[in-house]
Write a protein that holds these residues in place. Structure first.
Motif, mmCIF file in Angstrom:
data_model
loop_
_atom_site.group_PDB
_atom_site.id
_atom_site.type_symbol
_atom_site.label_atom_id
_atom_site.label_comp_id
_atom_site.label_asym_id
_atom_site.label_seq_id
_atom_site.Cartn_x
_atom_site.Cartn_y
_atom_site.Cartn_z
ATOM 1 N N GLU A 123 0.830 -1.201 0.000
ATOM 2 C CA GLU A 123 0.000 0.000 0.000
ATOM 3 C C GLU A 123 0.870 1.258 0.000
ATOM 4 O O GLU A 123 0.544 2.255 -0.654
ATOM 5 N N CYS A 124 1.980 1.186 0.724
ATOM 6 C CA CYS A 124 2.939 2.298 0.710
ATOM 7 C C CYS A 124 3.460 2.521 -0.711
ATOM 8 O O CYS A 124 3.555 3.660 -1.183
ATOM 9 N N ALA A 125 3.761 1.425 -1.412
ATOM 10 C CA ALA A 125 4.269 1.523 -2.788
ATOM 11 C C ALA A 125 3.226 2.153 -3.715
ATOM 12 O O ALA A 125 3.569 2.916 -4.625
ATOM 13 N N ARG A 126 1.961 1.837 -3.499
ATOM 14 C CA ARG A 126 0.902 2.432 -4.335
ATOM 15 C C ARG A 126 0.870 3.953 -4.193
ATOM 16 O O ARG A 126 0.517 4.665 -5.139
ATOM 17 N N LYS A 127 1.260 4.430 -3.009
ATOM 18 C CA LYS A 127 1.187 5.874 -2.751
ATOM 19 C C LYS A 127 2.447 6.606 -3.191
ATOM 20 O O LYS A 127 2.377 7.686 -3.774
ATOM 21 N N ILE A 128 3.635 6.019 -2.908
ATOM 22 C CA ILE A 128 4.870 6.748 -3.231
ATOM 23 C C ILE A 128 5.398 6.409 -4.621
ATOM 24 O O ILE A 128 6.308 7.061 -5.123
ATOM 25 N N LYS A 129 4.853 5.336 -5.234
ATOM 26 C CA LYS A 129 5.151 4.976 -6.627
ATOM 27 C C LYS A 129 6.656 4.859 -6.933
ATOM 28 O O LYS A 129 7.213 5.621 -7.734
ATOM 29 N N PRO A 130 7.321 3.884 -6.320
ATOM 30 C CA PRO A 130 8.740 3.660 -6.637
ATOM 31 C C PRO A 130 8.891 3.033 -8.025
ATOM 32 O O PRO A 130 7.914 2.550 -8.612
ATOM 33 N N GLU A 131 10.100 3.034 -8.521
ATOM 34 C CA GLU A 131 10.380 2.391 -9.805
ATOM 35 C C GLU A 131 10.437 0.872 -9.660
ATOM 36 O O GLU A 131 10.210 0.133 -10.630
ATOM 37 N N GLN A 132 10.762 0.407 -8.442
ATOM 38 C CA GLN A 132 10.883 -1.029 -8.181
ATOM 39 C C GLN A 132 10.403 -1.340 -6.766
ATOM 40 O O GLN A 132 10.613 -0.550 -5.841
ATOM 41 N N PHE A 133 9.777 -2.502 -6.624
ATOM 42 C CA PHE A 133 9.408 -3.031 -5.315
ATOM 43 C C PHE A 133 9.951 -4.449 -5.258
ATOM 44 O O PHE A 133 9.456 -5.343 -5.958
#
Length: 335
Positions: free
Chosen positions: A115-125
């Motif tokens: 969910e954090c990734a959905r908000k901060i939109k990194p290039e990779q997870f």
């Protein structure tokens, strides 16, 4: 300049990933960790003491990763290029004794970070997983990427479930997922409950080492130093991601990170004793008889990572010798 967010950077693998990135790049690192476990904060404090010049490149936040990340913390984290989600309760015996707690912790923390990734939109997870999600193999065999999940205990089940949740987020929300699976890391500052540390401590004190197995069969594992694992992750970051194509039955990139040699539990103990110039005292314990969840043999194929150009920077023997010498000079870490 990249900014990398690492969960669980205070762990025995995480601290080596942090160290390797700081040594080999000019990137900045954001650390998210609960620091609830003994030694986690001590590991990072050791790094800060040895390399005070790194402190300006590291931001550290203590947070319960099973709870949603607040708007204030998201704002403080700022822009992130890559998330490495490493944090998890990984002690197998503890997970067998406390299955509900471990499964909830590991699955919930993964959902929170997705969910954090959905908000901060990194290039990779990058989801850092384990070989144990596949379950055991026959001696000499090995699993390939995307083999069926057959976890044997609560820990490996929590990691298998988390992999599937990550895959769902990759398809549903375009989270730029990469999954890695690795097995049996060892390193300086490793937990005293891990087998290589148990062996070194027992050999140093002249005590008997319990080896899981019987006269007919002794379990085998591939062992890899955490700095080699960190080097593989740095290589994988540079390889980029594969994004889901709508309507296609496709998969994100998945890589197995594997040690160079496969050793039985007895062979590993003998190697450690030999590098210490001491004699190994041992007895075989048929652990499998009393523990239905015990997997005798593990194995992973790593052809994909090798074909991408990655080579282990240090050999098993060189890395293990350095680890033993370090722990002999820093006995508080194996107490």
């Amino acid at each position: 300049m990249k900014r990398i967010l690492i969960t669980g950077a205070g762990g025995s693998i995480g601290v080596h990933i942090l160290f390797h990135i700081m040594t080999n790049t000019n990137w900045e690192i954001v650390v998210l960790d609960s620091f609830h476990h003994k030694g986690y904060k001590d590991r990072l404090n050791r790094i800060y003491k040895e390399h005070p010049e790194w402190i300006s490149r590291i931001k550290e936040f203590q947070t319960d990763l099973t709870c949603s990340i607040s708007a204030e913390l998201l704002k403080a984290i700022e822009k992130i290029n890559c998330i490495i989600h490493l944090a998890a309760l990984s002690d197998v015996i503890f997970s067998i004794e406390n299955p509900e707690y471990v499964i909830k912790n590991n699955v919930n923390s993964t959902i929170v970070m997705l969910e954090c990734a959905r908000k901060i939109k990194p290039e990779q997870f990058i989801y850092f997983s384990t070989d144990e999600i596949y379950g055991p193999v026959k001696k000499g065999e090995a699993h390939k990427e995307w083999d069926t999940h057959r976890p044997s205990n609560a820990y490996s089940a929590s990691k298998a479930a988390s992999e599937d949740i990550c895959y769902a987020y990759w398809r549903s929300y375009n989270v730029p997922l990469i999954i890695t699976n690795t097995m049996n890391n060892y390193s300086q500052m490793q937990s005293p409950s891990k087998f290589p540390v148990i062996v070194q401590k027992a050999v140093e004190q002249g005590k008997i080492v319990n080896i899981h197995g019987n006269e007919k069969e002794i379990g085998t594992r591939f062992y890899i130093h955490s700095r080699n694992t960190a080097d593989a992750l740095l290589h994988i970051i540079k390889l980029g991601v594969y994004k889901h194509k709508i309507g296609e039955i496709d998969e994100p990139y998945k890589y197995h990170i594997v040690g160079e040699v496969c050793l039985s539990n007895l062979e590993l103990a003998q190697k450690i004793a030999s590098l210490m110039n001491k004699k190994l005292k041992y007895k075989l314990v048929d652990f499998h008889k009393n523990n239905l969840a015990h997997d005798i043999h593990y194995g992973l194929q790593d052809n994909k990572l090798k074909k991408s150009g990655w080579k282990q920077p240090k050999s098993f023997e060189e890395s293990m010798k350095e680890t033993i010498l370090w722990q002999q000079e820093n006995k508080e870490w194996i107490a």
